[in-house]
Design a protein around this motif. Structure first.
Motif, mmCIF file in Angstrom:
data_model
loop_
_atom_site.group_PDB
_atom_site.id
_atom_site.type_symbol
_atom_site.label_atom_id
_atom_site.label_comp_id
_atom_site.label_asym_id
_atom_site.label_seq_id
_atom_site.Cartn_x
_atom_site.Cartn_y
_atom_site.Cartn_z
ATOM 1 N N GLY A 103 -3.149 -4.383 -7.744
ATOM 2 C CA GLY A 103 -4.687 -3.379 -6.455
ATOM 3 C C GLY A 103 -4.850 -2.363 -7.649
ATOM 4 N N ASP A 104 -5.414 -0.993 -6.989
ATOM 5 C CA ASP A 104 -6.130 0.729 -7.521
ATOM 6 C C ASP A 104 -5.001 0.998 -7.896
ATOM 7 O OD1 ASP A 104 -8.649 1.838 -6.176
ATOM 8 O OD2 ASP A 104 -8.091 0.562 -7.633
ATOM 9 N N GLN A 140 -4.333 0.492 -2.413
ATOM 10 C CA GLN A 140 -3.357 -1.068 -2.101
ATOM 11 C C GLN A 140 -3.096 -1.000 -3.950
ATOM 12 O OE1 GLN A 140 -5.812 -4.462 -2.898
ATOM 13 N NE2 GLN A 140 -4.160 -5.358 -1.750
ATOM 14 N N LYS A 184 -7.903 -8.468 -2.084
ATOM 15 C CA LYS A 184 -8.349 -6.890 -2.740
ATOM 16 C C LYS A 184 -9.057 -5.789 -1.919
ATOM 17 C CE LYS A 184 -8.518 -4.590 -7.253
ATOM 18 N NZ LYS A 184 -8.434 -4.385 -8.117
ATOM 19 N N PHE A 185 -8.586 -5.053 -1.535
ATOM 20 C CA PHE A 185 -9.180 -4.125 -0.105
ATOM 21 C C PHE A 185 -9.211 -2.821 -0.542
ATOM 22 C CE2 PHE A 185 -9.524 -6.969 2.919
ATOM 23 C CZ PHE A 185 -8.319 -7.878 2.823
ATOM 24 N N TYR A 186 -10.037 -1.979 0.135
ATOM 25 C CA TYR A 186 -10.170 -0.953 -0.351
ATOM 26 C C TYR A 186 -10.607 0.173 1.368
ATOM 27 C CZ TYR A 186 -10.970 -1.675 -4.936
ATOM 28 O OH TYR A 186 -11.000 -2.608 -6.361
ATOM 29 N N PHE A 187 -9.820 1.071 1.130
ATOM 30 C CA PHE A 187 -9.508 1.911 2.497
ATOM 31 C C PHE A 187 -10.035 3.517 2.094
ATOM 32 C CE2 PHE A 187 -7.253 -0.249 5.598
ATOM 33 C CZ PHE A 187 -5.985 -1.089 4.956
ATOM 34 N N GLY A 188 -11.011 3.551 3.659
ATOM 35 C CA GLY A 188 -11.746 4.798 3.943
ATOM 36 C C GLY A 188 -9.843 5.908 3.972
ATOM 37 N N SER A 189 -10.499 6.941 4.029
ATOM 38 C CA SER A 189 -9.591 7.821 4.369
ATOM 39 C C SER A 189 -8.994 7.740 5.089
ATOM 40 C CB SER A 189 -9.813 9.413 3.522
ATOM 41 O OG SER A 189 -10.679 9.955 3.969
ATOM 42 N N SER A 226 2.128 2.825 12.032
ATOM 43 C CA SER A 226 1.593 1.624 11.184
ATOM 44 C C SER A 226 -0.339 1.190 11.498
ATOM 45 C CB SER A 226 2.115 -0.111 10.500
ATOM 46 O OG SER A 226 2.568 -0.614 12.331
ATOM 47 N N PRO A 227 -0.919 1.046 10.462
ATOM 48 C CA PRO A 227 -2.330 0.503 11.367
ATOM 49 C C PRO A 227 -2.546 -1.051 11.671
ATOM 50 C CG PRO A 227 -2.097 0.587 9.049
ATOM 51 C CD PRO A 227 -0.573 1.069 9.581
ATOM 52 N N PHE A 276 0.036 -5.061 9.767
ATOM 53 C CA PHE A 276 0.742 -4.282 8.119
ATOM 54 C C PHE A 276 3.033 -4.089 9.112
ATOM 55 C CE2 PHE A 276 -1.726 -1.838 5.897
ATOM 56 C CZ PHE A 276 -3.087 -2.646 6.008
ATOM 57 N N GLY A 287 -5.053 12.578 3.180
ATOM 58 C CA GLY A 287 -6.743 12.918 2.334
ATOM 59 C C GLY A 287 -6.546 11.427 1.092
ATOM 60 N N LEU A 288 -6.014 11.062 0.889
ATOM 61 C CA LEU A 288 -5.982 9.798 0.201
ATOM 62 C C LEU A 288 -6.542 8.813 0.505
ATOM 63 C CD1 LEU A 288 -3.761 10.605 -2.995
ATOM 64 C CD2 LEU A 288 -6.523 11.254 -2.683
ATOM 65 N N GLY A 289 -5.667 8.053 1.975
ATOM 66 C CA GLY A 289 -5.565 7.156 2.351
ATOM 67 C C GLY A 289 -4.791 6.061 2.974
ATOM 68 N N LEU A 290 -4.932 4.920 2.167
ATOM 69 C CA LEU A 290 -4.672 4.181 2.077
ATOM 70 C C LEU A 290 -4.704 2.796 0.771
ATOM 71 C CD1 LEU A 290 -4.249 1.983 5.650
ATOM 72 C CD2 LEU A 290 -2.381 2.330 4.240
ATOM 73 N N GLN A 348 0.705 5.381 1.262
ATOM 74 C CA GLN A 348 -0.643 6.424 1.760
ATOM 75 C C GLN A 348 -0.218 7.605 1.375
ATOM 76 O OE1 GLN A 348 -0.433 5.556 6.192
ATOM 77 N NE2 GLN A 348 -2.140 5.819 6.602
ATOM 78 N N TYR A 353 0.815 -1.302 0.087
ATOM 79 C CA TYR A 353 0.070 -0.019 0.065
ATOM 80 C C TYR A 353 0.837 1.435 -0.184
ATOM 81 C CZ TYR A 353 -3.577 -3.011 1.820
ATOM 82 O OH TYR A 353 -5.074 -3.897 1.590
ATOM 83 N N PHE A 388 3.065 1.112 2.719
ATOM 84 C CA PHE A 388 3.016 -0.763 4.185
ATOM 85 C C PHE A 388 2.639 -1.819 3.416
ATOM 86 C CE2 PHE A 388 2.630 1.866 7.931
ATOM 87 C CZ PHE A 388 2.239 3.159 7.593
#
Lengths: 113, 111
Positions: free
Chosen positions: A58-59, A45, B98-103, B43-44, A104, A40-43, A37, A35, A90
């Motif tokens: 990923g994205d 992938q 496959k993961f999507y995270f919020g900000s 880290s998270p 992580f 403002g955009l977050g994590l 980070q 990932y 990460f």
């Protein structure tokens, strides 16, 4: 101790100079991910891997490469880094037996000038 | 484009109060939902996972999932100053890895 390790933790480099960030896990997890980070955009992938020699995008995969030749290792390769790849990176690992909960690594702060 | 939306905050609550964090997601195929806590510069770390509609409790934390409304929330009871952090909501996409995270929502717990 169960953990995900990353190296280096901090890296300053110049545009175009190939670099590799290593990631290793000692939990025998099947799945690993990278990932980035950004504020403002977050994590987001970059790539993920389901097992040895099995990876998928990923994205935000553009400008990155990965390989998974051993189950425990999942290096991230930037063949020609650019300033827009300056970010906090990460690595994470997970296992189907634990509901894909991700663990992580400590993060790698990369600056590309 | 898959989206996970969180209010960025900051959410300020007094010590001992209940903190309520919310998350909405756009992909109806999502099956796995996670809350992570991230302290500044760290880290998270996983707090809760939830896979079925309803509530799931773990100590002071309760995760709530409503797939029909595409909504997942986290309640923190008896909030402590040590809970002050950014809370990240994550959902899986069309592949279970496959993961999507919020900000993230920044939580401040005031002593």
């Amino acid at each position: 101790e169960a953990q995900v390790t990353q190296n280096p933790r901090y890296l300053i480099t110049v545009t175009g100079k190939k670099l590799t960030v290593t990631c290793s896990q000692n939990m025998n997890h099947e799945y690993m991910s990278w990932y980035r980070q950004d504020p403002g955009l977050g994590l987001r992938q970059i790539y993920y891997s389901m097992n040895v020699e099995v990876t998928d995008k990923g994205d935000v995969p553009e400008g990155y490469k990965v390989s998974r030749k051993e189950k425990r290792n999942f290096p991230l390769i930037l063949e020609s880094p650019s300033p827009n790849q300056t970010s906090l990176y990460f690595c994470a690992s997970s296992d189907s037996g634990k509901g894909y909960e991700q663990y992580f690594g400590p993060g790698t702060r990369l600056t590309v000038t | 484009q898959k989206e996970v939306e969180q209010n960025s905050g900051p959410l300020s609550v007094p010590e001992g109060a209940i903190a309520s964090l919310n998350c909405t997601y756009s992909d109806r195929v999502s099956q796995s939902f996670f809350w992570y806590r991230q302290y500044s510069g760290k880290s998270p770390e996983l707090i809760m996972s939830i896979y079925s509609n309803g509530d799931k409790e773990d100590g002071r934390f309760t995760a709530q999932l409503n797939k029909a409304s595409q909504y997942v929330s986290l309640l923190i009871r008896d909030s402590q100053p040590s809970d002050s952090a950014t809370y990240l909501c994550a959902v899986n996409g069309d592949h279970f890895n496959k993961f999507y995270f919020g900000s993230g929502t920044k939580l401040n717990v005031k002593p």
